[in-house]
Design a protein around this motif. Sequence first.
Motif, mmCIF file in Angstrom:
data_model
loop_
_atom_site.group_PDB
_atom_site.id
_atom_site.type_symbol
_atom_site.label_atom_id
_atom_site.label_comp_id
_atom_site.label_asym_id
_atom_site.label_seq_id
_atom_site.Cartn_x
_atom_site.Cartn_y
_atom_site.Cartn_z
ATOM 1 N N GLN A 209 0.851 -1.189 0.000
ATOM 2 C CA GLN A 209 0.000 0.000 0.000
ATOM 3 C C GLN A 209 0.881 1.231 0.000
ATOM 4 O OE1 GLN A 209 -2.452 0.796 3.528
ATOM 5 N NE2 GLN A 209 -4.194 1.182 2.170
ATOM 6 N N SER B 79 -0.222 7.924 -3.620
ATOM 7 C CA SER B 79 -0.295 8.108 -5.066
ATOM 8 C C SER B 79 1.032 8.555 -5.668
ATOM 9 C CB SER B 79 -1.386 9.128 -5.404
ATOM 10 O OG SER B 79 -1.190 10.336 -4.675
ATOM 11 N N TYR C 176 -3.346 5.125 -2.461
ATOM 12 C CA TYR C 176 -4.268 6.050 -1.804
ATOM 13 C C TYR C 176 -3.788 7.467 -2.106
ATOM 14 C CZ TYR C 176 -0.774 6.799 1.905
ATOM 15 O OH TYR C 176 0.359 7.125 2.605
ATOM 16 N N ARG C 177 -4.697 8.416 -2.048
ATOM 17 C CA ARG C 177 -4.315 9.795 -2.329
ATOM 18 C C ARG C 177 -3.310 10.270 -1.288
ATOM 19 N NH1 ARG C 177 -8.539 13.718 -1.971
ATOM 20 N NH2 ARG C 177 -9.362 12.356 -0.348
ATOM 21 N N GLY D 182 -4.558 12.200 1.498
ATOM 22 C CA GLY D 182 -5.692 11.610 2.215
ATOM 23 C C GLY D 182 -5.325 10.333 2.943
ATOM 24 N N GLU E 46 -6.219 9.109 5.590
ATOM 25 C CA GLU E 46 -7.347 8.387 6.174
ATOM 26 C C GLU E 46 -7.899 7.322 5.216
ATOM 27 O OE1 GLU E 46 -8.896 11.831 3.860
ATOM 28 O OE2 GLU E 46 -7.332 11.596 5.396
ATOM 29 N N GLU E 47 -7.559 7.465 3.924
ATOM 30 C CA GLU E 47 -8.048 6.498 2.943
ATOM 31 C C GLU E 47 -7.362 5.139 3.047
ATOM 32 O OE1 GLU E 47 -7.645 8.204 -0.916
ATOM 33 O OE2 GLU E 47 -8.883 9.962 -0.443
ATOM 34 N N VAL E 48 -6.274 5.054 3.828
ATOM 35 C CA VAL E 48 -5.602 3.756 3.938
ATOM 36 C C VAL E 48 -6.402 2.785 4.779
ATOM 37 C CG1 VAL E 48 -3.373 4.941 3.784
ATOM 38 C CG2 VAL E 48 -4.186 4.175 6.018
ATOM 39 N N ALA F 127 -9.778 1.756 5.347
ATOM 40 C CA ALA F 127 -10.801 0.798 4.899
ATOM 41 C C ALA F 127 -10.201 -0.335 4.075
ATOM 42 C CB ALA F 127 -11.897 1.531 4.135
#
Length: 396
Positions: free
Chosen positions: A80, A83, A101-102, A105, A107-109, A111
């Motif tokens: 992971q 971007s 992930y962005r 962002g 926090e997108e990692v 989910a």
Amino acid sequence: MDHHAYRHALADCLAESELPFAAEEFTGRRRRVRQAMQAAGLEALLLTDPADIFYLTGYHTFEVSVYTCLVVSADRLVLQVPSIETGPAVVTATVDEILGYRWEGIEEVIAPLAEILAPYHAIGLDLFGAGLRFGVIRELQARLGSGRFRDDGGELLDRIRIVKTPAELDCLRESARITAAGLRAAIDAIAPGVTDNDVAAEGSRALLAAGSEFMSLQPIVTTGRRISVIHVNHKRHVIAADEPVFLEFGSAFHRYTAPMMRTAVAGRASAEMQALRDVCREMYEALTAAMRPGNSFDDAARAAEAVLAPHAERVFFSGVFGYAVGAQFPPSWVEGTGYIARGQHREFAADMVFHLPLCLRLPGQWGIGLSDTVRVTPEGGEPLTDNDWQLAERGR
């Protein structure tokens, strides 16, 4: 295009084009780690240290401050990355899946990472490793339950990484060659009236010209009384006549670093400087004699301490006579998998590799530092670097 489209476009033409090793090297590493996981009862590892991720996948980038992780299970490796690191992930890593992930962002990692980890009930973490974000772990534990996570993942990997494969030893030998070239050029630049920056500049140029990648730690050059202050660096200081100049360099070759320390004098070395050089050399000989399978790190430290003891009240020494080196990333080339120091009772094994940073400092006056990077063999420590253990006298 967005980073997902970018990843696929790159993969079509450049996937795995900059792997640092052949596929068999990574296969062997993964096999040893998975066997250790099974023996420890771990179903997955969540790794965030850039060197651990590199060890198992080849992934490398100079931007190691952003959150990146690798999930290792019995049959899958998932990387992971943010971007902006999509490109390095595609060209340098061999994994089963890359998740982006962005960058802005983080926090997108959570989910997608929780979804990947959901099937596993024994997940190893390295709580003392680099890159582990409290916020990420807190959210994962809230979603999956804290009981799934164990703190022995780092120790498991350290036990494997500290013993080097033939391919790793080849990289360390090449780093040693480049490191030596940089030190020679730096020493040639030393003379009364030049600055520590001048010396660092010549050494850096030679390191890069000889083949070094971006280094885990920039070349260290200090002079005179500044040598007595551990972990300062060049700062536009003019070198005085008969003043010692301390140098510690470590090139990077496929991220592997074999560091070396040398001390030169801008003129003639004093008898006291030569006497401290002799102590450094005697400590080195005691260490390398003790660095053999069956002896502990503590045994070797005690042998070196016996040499240091008559001088211990007068000079400062860090207390660590050696530390493991291998593949690393900024801000340090210290691998962190093992230390030759009192109370460290792990035993040496063949093909462990240590840097022996033997620097003795007289507070407020100067210091003398010399070192080699040393491989453990059944006969004792064998240097990979080529230090002559002399004080080079320059500019006379």
